[in-house]
Write a protein that holds these residues in place. Structure first.
Motif, PDB file in Angstrom:
ATOM      1  N   ALA A   1      66.334 -13.490 -39.736  1.00  0.00           N
ATOM      2  CA  ALA A   1      67.410 -14.114 -40.504  1.00  0.00           C
ATOM      3  C   ALA A   1      66.826 -15.076 -41.522  1.00  0.00           C
ATOM      4  CB  ALA A   1      68.376 -14.861 -39.586  1.00  0.00           C
ATOM      5  N   ASP A   2      67.520 -15.201 -42.636  1.00  0.00           N
ATOM      6  CA  ASP A   2      67.150 -16.123 -43.704  1.00  0.00           C
ATOM      7  C   ASP A   2      67.772 -17.483 -43.400  1.00  0.00           C
ATOM      8  OD1 ASP A   2      66.888 -17.541 -46.103  1.00  0.00           O
ATOM      9  OD2 ASP A   2      67.287 -15.788 -47.345  1.00  0.00           O
ATOM     10  N   ILE A   3      66.991 -18.558 -43.476  1.00  0.00           N
ATOM     11  CA  ILE A   3      67.541 -19.882 -43.168  1.00  0.00           C
ATOM     12  C   ILE A   3      68.558 -20.336 -44.209  1.00  0.00           C
ATOM     13  CG2 ILE A   3      65.567 -20.656 -41.816  1.00  0.00           C
ATOM     14  CD1 ILE A   3      64.673 -22.267 -44.320  1.00  0.00           C
ATOM     15  N   CYS A   4      68.657 -19.628 -45.331  1.00  0.00           N
ATOM     16  CA  CYS A   4      69.701 -19.948 -46.312  1.00  0.00           C
ATOM     17  C   CYS A   4      71.027 -19.256 -45.989  1.00  0.00           C
ATOM     18  CB  CYS A   4      69.249 -19.538 -47.713  1.00  0.00           C
ATOM     19  SG  CYS A   4      67.820 -20.438 -48.327  1.00  0.00           S
ATOM     20  N   ASP A   5      71.024 -18.354 -45.028  1.00  0.00           N
ATOM     21  CA  ASP A   5      72.225 -17.621 -44.624  1.00  0.00           C
ATOM     22  C   ASP A   5      72.985 -18.460 -43.595  1.00  0.00           C
ATOM     23  OD1 ASP A   5      74.107 -15.934 -43.445  1.00  0.00           O
ATOM     24  OD2 ASP A   5      72.809 -14.167 -43.543  1.00  0.00           O
ATOM     25  N   ARG A   6      74.007 -19.149 -44.048  1.00  0.00           N
ATOM     26  CA  ARG A   6      74.734 -20.090 -43.185  1.00  0.00           C
ATOM     27  C   ARG A   6      75.337 -19.404 -41.967  1.00  0.00           C
ATOM     28  NH1 ARG A   6      75.816 -25.110 -44.559  1.00  0.00           N
ATOM     29  NH2 ARG A   6      75.129 -25.850 -46.601  1.00  0.00           N
ATOM     30  N   ASP A   7      75.895 -18.239 -42.156  1.00  0.00           N
ATOM     31  CA  ASP A   7      76.535 -17.548 -41.036  1.00  0.00           C
ATOM     32  C   ASP A   7      75.502 -17.153 -39.981  1.00  0.00           C
ATOM     33  OD1 ASP A   7      79.004 -17.786 -42.229  1.00  0.00           O
ATOM     34  OD2 ASP A   7      78.934 -15.792 -43.155  1.00  0.00           O
ATOM     35  N   ALA A   8      74.348 -16.639 -40.418  1.00  0.00           N
ATOM     36  CA  ALA A   8      73.306 -16.238 -39.479  1.00  0.00           C
ATOM     37  C   ALA A   8      72.737 -17.447 -38.738  1.00  0.00           C
ATOM     38  CB  ALA A   8      72.191 -15.495 -40.216  1.00  0.00           C
TER      39      ALA A   8
ATOM     40  N   ARG B   1      74.266 -20.396 -38.204  1.00  0.00           N
ATOM     41  CA  ARG B   1      75.284 -20.922 -37.284  1.00  0.00           C
ATOM     42  C   ARG B   1      75.413 -20.029 -36.050  1.00  0.00           C
ATOM     43  NH1 ARG B   1      80.900 -22.290 -39.857  1.00  0.00           N
ATOM     44  NH2 ARG B   1      81.126 -23.226 -37.790  1.00  0.00           N
ATOM     45  N   ALA B   2      75.310 -18.720 -36.248  1.00  0.00           N
ATOM     46  CA  ALA B   2      75.395 -17.795 -35.108  1.00  0.00           C
ATOM     47  C   ALA B   2      74.222 -18.027 -34.147  1.00  0.00           C
ATOM     48  CB  ALA B   2      75.402 -16.350 -35.601  1.00  0.00           C
ATOM     49  N   ALA B   3      73.035 -18.240 -34.686  1.00  0.00           N
ATOM     50  CA  ALA B   3      71.869 -18.486 -33.834  1.00  0.00           C
ATOM     51  C   ALA B   3      72.029 -19.775 -33.040  1.00  0.00           C
ATOM     52  CB  ALA B   3      70.609 -18.534 -34.689  1.00  0.00           C
ATOM     53  N   PHE B   4      72.508 -20.818 -33.691  1.00  0.00           N
ATOM     54  CA  PHE B   4      72.745 -22.091 -33.001  1.00  0.00           C
ATOM     55  C   PHE B   4      73.826 -21.931 -31.940  1.00  0.00           C
ATOM     56  CE2 PHE B   4      70.267 -24.086 -36.256  1.00  0.00           C
ATOM     57  CZ  PHE B   4      69.903 -25.327 -35.762  1.00  0.00           C
ATOM     58  N   GLY B   5      74.890 -21.232 -32.298  1.00  0.00           N
ATOM     59  CA  GLY B   5      76.004 -21.097 -31.369  1.00  0.00           C
ATOM     60  C   GLY B   5      75.655 -20.299 -30.132  1.00  0.00           C
ATOM     61  N   GLU B   6      74.834 -19.265 -30.288  1.00  0.00           N
ATOM     62  CA  GLU B   6      74.468 -18.427 -29.150  1.00  0.00           C
ATOM     63  C   GLU B   6      73.380 -19.067 -28.296  1.00  0.00           C
ATOM     64  OE1 GLU B   6      72.407 -14.078 -28.252  1.00  0.00           O
ATOM     65  OE2 GLU B   6      73.105 -14.568 -30.278  1.00  0.00           O
TER      66      GLU B   6
ATOM     67  N   ALA C   1      73.658 -27.071 -39.636  1.00  0.00           N
ATOM     68  CA  ALA C   1      73.912 -26.379 -38.372  1.00  0.00           C
ATOM     69  C   ALA C   1      73.528 -27.262 -37.185  1.00  0.00           C
ATOM     70  CB  ALA C   1      73.135 -25.069 -38.333  1.00  0.00           C
ATOM     71  N   ALA C   2      72.407 -27.971 -37.317  1.00  0.00           N
ATOM     72  CA  ALA C   2      71.987 -28.866 -36.235  1.00  0.00           C
ATOM     73  C   ALA C   2      72.980 -30.004 -36.056  1.00  0.00           C
ATOM     74  CB  ALA C   2      70.594 -29.417 -36.537  1.00  0.00           C
ATOM     75  N   ARG C   3      73.460 -30.522 -37.164  1.00  0.00           N
ATOM     76  CA  ARG C   3      74.446 -31.616 -37.082  1.00  0.00           C
ATOM     77  C   ARG C   3      75.728 -31.144 -36.390  1.00  0.00           C
ATOM     78  NH1 ARG C   3      78.103 -33.496 -42.120  1.00  0.00           N
ATOM     79  NH2 ARG C   3      79.420 -34.986 -41.012  1.00  0.00           N
ATOM     80  N   GLU C   4      76.190 -29.944 -36.730  1.00  0.00           N
ATOM     81  CA  GLU C   4      77.408 -29.408 -36.110  1.00  0.00           C
ATOM     82  C   GLU C   4      77.225 -29.279 -34.604  1.00  0.00           C
ATOM     83  OE1 GLU C   4      80.218 -25.380 -36.341  1.00  0.00           O
ATOM     84  OE2 GLU C   4      78.687 -25.760 -37.873  1.00  0.00           O
ATOM     85  N   LEU C   5      76.056 -28.778 -34.189  1.00  0.00           N
ATOM     86  CA  LEU C   5      75.786 -28.652 -32.761  1.00  0.00           C
ATOM     87  C   LEU C   5      75.695 -30.032 -32.110  1.00  0.00           C
ATOM     88  CD1 LEU C   5      74.894 -26.932 -30.263  1.00  0.00           C
ATOM     89  CD2 LEU C   5      72.542 -27.268 -31.063  1.00  0.00           C
ATOM     90  N   TYR C   6      74.956 -30.926 -32.731  1.00  0.00           N
ATOM     91  CA  TYR C   6      74.696 -32.254 -32.171  1.00  0.00           C
ATOM     92  C   TYR C   6      75.988 -33.042 -31.971  1.00  0.00           C
ATOM     93  CZ  TYR C   6      72.907 -37.050 -31.911  1.00  0.00           C
ATOM     94  OH  TYR C   6      72.639 -38.339 -31.526  1.00  0.00           O
TER      95      TYR C   6
END
Length: 349
Positions: free
Chosen positions: A57-64, A66-71, A110-115
């Motif tokens: 996944a590309d780190i610029c791909d927000r959906d990818a 966020r999916a990695a963080f969420g899973e 993405a880290a902030r959303e998780l945190y």
């Protein structure tokens, strides 16, 4: 721990992931776009571990992202993914701004959303480690050393984009309270290094009897840290670093580029004496634009606060690196003949 590592198929990233899984027993999700400098073969030893997974996944791909963080729900993030080759930044600066700036912002968001959804020990233990370079500080005068207090003075599109990413990481800590740590390292060397950087390029050229091209007068100085020492330093910062702080990681091995090439030739003369002397292959080529004269790191803060210090001796580890490339043609040959086109990139290290 569950640790998300970006750029884990790259040179430094693969050394880090191998250390985290094999030596420390952590569970790691590697997020990597698998661009030209990434090599999944580097992580092949982890296939049967059950503690590592690779997501392309590309780190610029927000959906990818966020999916990695969420899973995966990482307990820590170690952010290494970056465009990092100075000469490429001169010819294509936009790619460096995109990956190093926009990509870092995407990771921080993405880290902030998780945190912000964590509570208790999970929240207290979460860390975001942003990995950067000493090149953000510009060029040193003779005998000088960078410290954590050094002024930013980037001179290339690469170092400017990394400087911007450092500032973003610190801003997300100050503005949003994200528990960020930042590291800046000196030049790395060791196994599995992409063959357009100084040391692997010279090793493979020497192996094939080709010229060893050195930029300018060859007297540009760099501090060299073995990639395994760097990986252990990153873990020390993650585990024991103070939130919001920056730590410089260096090898205490300042050498000019010409001395490095002479050291490589000496190692080749010992390992492959029948093809020597290898110094006859050294040639000098026109210098590159904006070529910084000296980088050197004072890593006293990391040594004092974290109990970490570089262990590898440069000359001995340099010969070990030559021996690794001689013994691992299956790793570098496809790169040398395929994705890598043998241009002059990376001669300065």
């Amino acid at each position: 721990m569950r640790i998300l590592v970006t750029g884990g198929c790259g040179f430094i990233g693969s050394a880090l992931v191998l250390h985290l899984v094999q030596d420390l027993g952590h569970e790691v999700l590697t997020l990597d776009a698998l661009t030209y400098a990434a090599n999944p073969i580097s992580l092949k030893p982890l296939e049967s571990s059950g503690r590592h997974r690779l997501v392309e996944a590309d780190i610029c791909d927000r959906d990818a992202v966020r999916a990695a963080f969420g899973e995966f729900k990482p307990q820590a993030v170690m952010h290494l993914a970056a465009e990092s080759h100075v000469d490429r930044s001169i010819t294509d600066p936009g790619a460096f701004v995109r990956t190093n700036v926009i990509g870092t912002q995407t990771m921080l968001d993405a880290a902030r959303e998780l945190y912000e959804g964590l509570t208790g020990p999970d929240r207290e233990g979460f860390r975001f480690l942003h990995v950067s370079t000493d090149e953000v500080y510009g060029s040193l005068p003779p005998g000088g050393f960078f410290t954590e207090e050094s002024r930013y003075d980037p001179r290339s599109p690469y170092s400017a984009s990394k400087a911007a990413s450092d500032h973003l990481a610190r801003a997300w800590h100050e503005t949003y309270g994200l528990p960020v740590l930042v590291t800046n390292c000196s030049n790395n060397y060791g196994p599995r290094h992409f063959p357009e950087k100084l040391i692997p390029l010279m090793i493979l050229n020497a192996l094939e009897g080709k010229n060893l091209p050195v930029y300018g007068d060859g007297l540009n100085e760099r501090d060299w840290i073995h990639v395994e020492d760097h990986a252990k330093g990153l873990v020390a910062v993650l585990e024991r670093g103070r939130i919001g702080e920056t730590y410089l990681l260096g090898g205490r091995a300042v050498r000019n580029n010409l001395a490095v090439v002479h050291g490589l030739c000496a190692a080749f003369d010992r390992l492959r004496p029948e093809a020597g002397p290898h110094e006859r292959l050294i040639t000098f080529v026109a210098d590159r634009p904006g070529h910084d004269r000296r980088y050197a790191i004072d890593c006293t803060k990391a040594e004092r606060e974290l109990g970490w210090a570089p262990k590898k001796t440069f000359e001995a580890a340099l010969e070990e690196t030559v021996a690794w490339y001689l013994a691992n043609e299956a790793w570098w040959r496809p790169i040398r003949e395929g994705r890598y086109k043998g241009d002059r990139l990376g001669l300065a290290g």
